[in-house]
Design a protein around this motif. Structure first.
Motif: not given
Length: 343
Positions: A269-271, A285-290
């Motif tokens: 999903i996050v990819t 950053i995006f993955g860490a936020g999720v």
């Protein structure tokens, strides 16, 4: 001699859209098999019905938009959306719930913005959130492992008969959220289906999706940045707010990593290359936020699992993340402090 005039680029790579989508579907196979082994035929029915709905709805919208059906349907993107959504739904969800979820994902999550490559939100998660908010009872009816037969499952899906009371159970995340006073040992003792990590059934499912994610990394279809960012942030958050195995523990790091939709979210999903960040730093950053949002929603929010909500919230932040994490173009350097244009 006349040379054929062809627009650039002239070099072709092997990672065409159709091939990428087929490999993503192959990577989903371990998770689908684990869900089928644990919960029965419901997962396979979900996959088949969701795929038919996705292709039918996409064909209808393409026809309305006067786009060539064969070209767009053959890229496999509608099937990937359908499969990811079907794997996230409860195995014995009613047929109409799958229809609503997949139809909304294709129409409002993808085609409304112009199709593949133009959607700002992850379509599968958009469809999932719509049915989760609209039909919370059906979306929280997860069966006991090996607890539903073939005939009974089909009757439940198509509304021909209702399964007897006791066929479903609360998940480990549900149980921990409802009763904060439970210690982890009491949680495991209360239900034999809950294992020592995140729930015996869900542990195997998450391990299967982890295997599929490693396959995608091996094939270099995804980068490691977003999955590592999400899993690392979720681990750090659970370490910071874990009170040990006593009451009000909020769950250990292993509990959060191997329960719910953690591994499905991290690797599938996050990819998403369209609705996520584009640079390597941006993906981290995006993955860490999720990961941070997943823990916040699970621990203090109103829903036991927060992967879908976390992804959609970070989809909103993706353009800003890209703006501040975009690599500087070659040949351009940061101006000296005090330098002004025209001097």
């Amino acid at each position: 001699m006349t040379l054929t005039r062809i627009t650039s680029p002239h070099a072709k790579g092997s990672n065409r859209t159709q091939r990428v989508m087929l490999l993503v579907l192959a990577a989903c196979a371990p998770g689908a098999l684990a869900l089928t082994w644990l919960f029965g035929i419901g997962t396979l029915v979900n996959l088949l019905w969701a795929s038919l709905v996705a292709l039918g709805v996409e064909a209808a919208i393409l026809k309305i938009r006067q786009r060539p059906l064969g070209f767009y349907l053959s890229d496999g993107s509608a099937l990937v959306t359908a499969v990811l959504l079907a794997l996230a739904l409860p195995p014995y969800a009613p047929w109409w719930l799958t229809l609503v979820a997949v139809g909304f994902a294709i129409v409002f999550g993808k085609q409304l913005y112009g199709g593949l490559g133009q959607n700002p939100f992850n379509p599968a998660m958009l469809g999932y959130v719509v049915v989760l908010i609209s039909f919370p009872v059906e979306m929280t009816s997860w069966p006991k492992p090996h607890g539903v037969g073939l005939l009974e499952g089909l009757q439940q899906i198509f509304g021909l008969a209702q399964l007897p009371d006791g066929w479903s159970q609360a998940t480990a995340l549900d149980s921990l959220k409802i009763n904060k006073s439970l210690t982890m040992d009491e949680l495991w003792a209360a239900n034999p289906a809950f294992g020592k990590v995140g729930g015996a059934a869900v542990e195997w499912v998450n391990a299967a999706f982890l295997l599929g994610g490693l396959f995608l990394l091996h094939k270099r279809l995804i980068s490691w940045h977003a999955p590592v960012g999400m899993l690392a942030a979720l681990t750090v958050m659970s370490l910071l707010f874990w009170h040990g195995s006593g009451s009000d523990s909020n769950g250990s790091p292993l509990f959060h990593l191997f329960t719910g939709a953690t591994m499905l979210g991290a690797f599938f999903i996050v990819t998403d290359p369209v609705s996520g960040a584009t640079s390597n730093l941006g993906r981290l950053i995006f993955g860490a936020g999720v990961g941070i949002l997943v823990y916040i929603i699970r621990t203090w929010g109103g829903y036991p699992d927060g992967v879908a909500f976390a992804v959609l919230l970070m989809n909103l932040a993706a353009p800003t993340i890209d703006h501040y994490s975009r690599p500087r173009a070659y040949g351009h350097s940061k101006p000296e402090r005090g330098f002004r244009m025209g001097e």
